[in-house]
Design a protein around this motif. Structure first.
Motif, short mmCIF file in Angstrom:
data_model
loop_
_atom_site.label_atom_id
_atom_site.label_comp_id
_atom_site.label_asym_id
_atom_site.label_seq_id
_atom_site.Cartn_x
_atom_site.Cartn_y
_atom_site.Cartn_z
N PRO A 135 0.83 -1.20 0.00
CA PRO A 135 0.00 0.00 0.00
C PRO A 135 0.87 1.25 0.00
CG PRO A 135 0.12 -0.92 2.21
CD PRO A 135 0.82 -1.89 1.30
N PRO A 136 0.31 2.42 -0.32
CA PRO A 136 1.11 3.65 -0.34
C PRO A 136 1.77 3.97 1.00
CG PRO A 136 -1.01 3.99 -1.43
CD PRO A 136 -1.07 2.64 -0.78
N GLU A 137 1.16 3.50 2.08
CA GLU A 137 1.70 3.79 3.42
C GLU A 137 2.72 2.76 3.89
OE1 GLU A 137 -2.25 1.56 4.06
OE2 GLU A 137 -1.39 2.99 2.63
N ALA A 138 3.21 1.89 3.01
CA ALA A 138 4.13 0.82 3.42
C ALA A 138 5.37 1.36 4.10
CB ALA A 138 4.51 -0.03 2.21
N GLY A 139 5.97 2.42 3.55
CA GLY A 139 7.18 2.97 4.15
C GLY A 139 6.93 3.48 5.55
N THR A 140 5.80 4.14 5.73
CA THR A 140 5.46 4.67 7.05
C THR A 140 5.24 3.55 8.06
OG1 THR A 140 4.46 6.65 6.07
CG2 THR A 140 3.80 6.08 8.31
N ILE A 141 4.53 2.50 7.65
CA ILE A 141 4.29 1.37 8.55
C ILE A 141 5.61 0.73 8.96
CG2 ILE A 141 3.28 -0.94 8.70
CD1 ILE A 141 1.08 0.06 6.79
N MET A 142 6.49 0.53 7.99
CA MET A 142 7.78 -0.09 8.30
C MET A 142 8.63 0.80 9.20
SD MET A 142 8.89 -2.00 4.76
CE MET A 142 10.41 -2.62 5.53
N GLY A 143 8.61 2.10 8.96
CA GLY A 143 9.39 3.01 9.78
C GLY A 143 8.93 3.02 11.23
N ARG A 144 7.61 3.03 11.43
CA ARG A 144 7.07 3.00 12.79
C ARG A 144 7.41 1.70 13.50
NH1 ARG A 144 1.05 5.35 11.27
NH2 ARG A 144 1.62 7.58 11.15
N ALA A 145 7.28 0.59 12.76
CA ALA A 145 7.59 -0.71 13.36
C ALA A 145 9.05 -0.80 13.77
CB ALA A 145 7.25 -1.83 12.37
N LEU A 146 9.94 -0.32 12.91
CA LEU A 146 11.36 -0.41 13.22
C LEU A 146 11.76 0.52 14.35
CD1 LEU A 146 13.75 -2.08 12.23
CD2 LEU A 146 14.43 -0.14 10.81
N ARG A 147 11.09 1.66 14.45
CA ARG A 147 11.36 2.58 15.55
C ARG A 147 11.05 1.91 16.88
NH1 ARG A 147 7.96 7.77 15.10
NH2 ARG A 147 6.33 6.37 15.88
N VAL A 148 9.94 1.18 16.95
CA VAL A 148 9.58 0.47 18.18
C VAL A 148 10.61 -0.62 18.47
CG1 VAL A 148 7.87 -1.02 19.28
CG2 VAL A 148 7.13 0.96 17.95
N LEU A 149 10.95 -1.42 17.45
CA LEU A 149 11.90 -2.51 17.65
C LEU A 149 13.25 -1.98 18.12
CD1 LEU A 149 12.57 -5.55 17.39
CD2 LEU A 149 13.24 -5.09 15.03
N HIS A 150 13.76 -0.97 17.44
CA HIS A 150 15.07 -0.42 17.80
C HIS A 150 15.04 0.33 19.12
CE1 HIS A 150 16.96 -0.53 13.47
NE2 HIS A 150 16.61 -1.71 13.93
N GLY A 151 13.84 0.64 19.61
CA GLY A 151 13.73 1.31 20.90
C GLY A 151 13.73 0.37 22.09
N ILE A 152 13.68 -0.94 21.85
CA ILE A 152 13.75 -1.91 22.95
C ILE A 152 15.14 -1.84 23.57
CG2 ILE A 152 13.65 -4.36 23.56
CD1 ILE A 152 11.76 -4.75 21.19
N PRO A 153 15.24 -1.78 24.90
CA PRO A 153 16.56 -1.69 25.53
C PRO A 153 17.47 -2.87 25.14
CG PRO A 153 14.83 -1.22 27.11
CD PRO A 153 14.14 -1.72 25.89
N VAL A 154 18.66 -2.55 24.70
CA VAL A 154 19.61 -3.58 24.28
C VAL A 154 19.90 -4.55 25.42
CG1 VAL A 154 22.03 -3.95 23.63
CG2 VAL A 154 20.66 -2.21 22.44
N ALA A 155 19.97 -4.04 26.64
CA ALA A 155 20.28 -4.88 27.78
C ALA A 155 19.23 -5.95 28.03
CB ALA A 155 20.45 -4.02 29.04
N GLU A 156 18.03 -5.76 27.50
CA GLU A 156 16.95 -6.72 27.70
C GLU A 156 17.01 -7.88 26.70
OE1 GLU A 156 14.66 -6.65 30.04
OE2 GLU A 156 15.27 -4.74 30.94
N CYS A 157 17.82 -7.74 25.65
CA CYS A 157 17.81 -8.73 24.57
C CYS A 157 18.89 -9.79 24.79
CB CYS A 157 18.04 -8.04 23.22
SG CYS A 157 17.97 -9.18 21.81
N PRO A 158 18.53 -11.07 24.84
CA PRO A 158 19.51 -12.13 25.10
C PRO A 158 20.16 -12.68 23.83
CG PRO A 158 17.30 -13.06 25.10
CD PRO A 158 17.13 -11.59 24.86
N PHE A 159 19.85 -12.12 22.66
CA PHE A 159 20.33 -12.68 21.40
C PHE A 159 21.39 -11.78 20.78
CE2 PHE A 159 15.76 -13.64 21.88
CZ PHE A 159 15.88 -15.00 22.17
N ASP A 160 22.57 -12.36 20.54
CA ASP A 160 23.72 -11.61 20.03
C ASP A 160 23.86 -11.83 18.53
OD1 ASP A 160 26.09 -10.29 19.57
OD2 ASP A 160 27.31 -11.54 20.90
N GLU A 161 23.72 -10.75 17.75
CA GLU A 161 23.90 -10.81 16.30
C GLU A 161 24.91 -9.77 15.83
OE1 GLU A 161 22.70 -12.88 13.98
OE2 GLU A 161 21.62 -14.11 15.45
#
Length: 239
Positions: free
Chosen positions: A88-114
């Protein structure tokens, strides 16, 4: 696939099995009933994906895990469209919002090292095992061998990593959107702490210019580093 008997018993004789699916990578089968759809994923990454889905589910919407048996993971169908299909035309906006939330999760809370030590080690193993097909390389890397790509990755490795919780394969096909625009993330087997450019590189590669601008506007005040974008696109060639 050679699935565990309990997985086959779960679906019974009325299930329709198919390998045709959108936004699911690896060894994945679609199982269709008149009353619903499920996905069965099998292989070395299935256990890692199960663990990541369980963890990520406390922060964001992800598919429900129906069961896990042996090395087979059964997921329910979310019922929402993938942004990789007739986006849809709003695909970029949806992806940007989703990634902002994901990247906002505290790194110290994540047990997976990549981080790069992990990714480059895995890339080397794949190259040495002959599991990288250079025919799948993007046009910019056409003619290179997997060994040459790996050598470039080692030589051009960034000195620092801007660490966040990354998806690892953040493409339009791996983001589902509801009619209201709320996202669900799928294919999270590579999720973990890594440089934010891991996700920015693939999203901006796959979005057109307008959607890419919308994506960055929704993501927030971060100026992507062009050299890191190129680097992580090069790294993606080995996966």
């Amino acid at each position: 696939m050679r699935l565990p008997g309990r997985i086959l018993d779960l679906f019974g004789d009325d299930a329709v099995w198919s390998g045709d699916h959108e936004g699911m990578s690896g060894e994945t089968l679609r199982v269709t009933f008149p009353t619903g759809v499920y996905y069965v994923k099998q292989g070395p990454s299935a256990r890692g994906e199960r663990d990541r889905l369980r963890w990520l589910g406390q922060w964001m919407d992800v598919p429900d895990i129906v069961t896990f048996e042996g090395d087979a993971l059964v997921l329910s169908d979310v019922g929402w469209r993938s942004l990789g299909r007739k986006a849809p035309p709003e695909a970029g906006t949806i992806m940007g919002r989703a990634l902002r939330v994901l990247h906002g999760i505290p790194v110290a809370e994540c047990p997976f090292d990549e981080r790069l030590d992990v990714k480059l080690g895995r890339a080397r193993e794949r190259v040495e095992a002959g599991r990288v097909d250079p025919r799948d390389f993007d046009e910019a890397r056409a003619g290179l061998t997997p060994e040459q790509v790996y050598e470039r990755l080692v030589a051009e490795r960034p000195a620092e990593e801007d660490l966040v919780v990354t998806h690892g394969d953040f493409t339009p096909a791996n983001v589902l959107a509801s009619p209201s625009g709320e996202p669900v993330l799928i294919d999270v087997a590579a999720l973990g702490v890594a440089d934010r450019h891991v996700d920015l590189a693939l999203a901006l590669r796959d979005l057109d210019e307008r959607a890419g601008a919308d994506f960055l506007a929704a993501y927030g005040p971060v100026e992507p580093d062009a050299r890191r974008l190129d680097y992580y696109r090069l790294l993606d060639e080995l996966f």
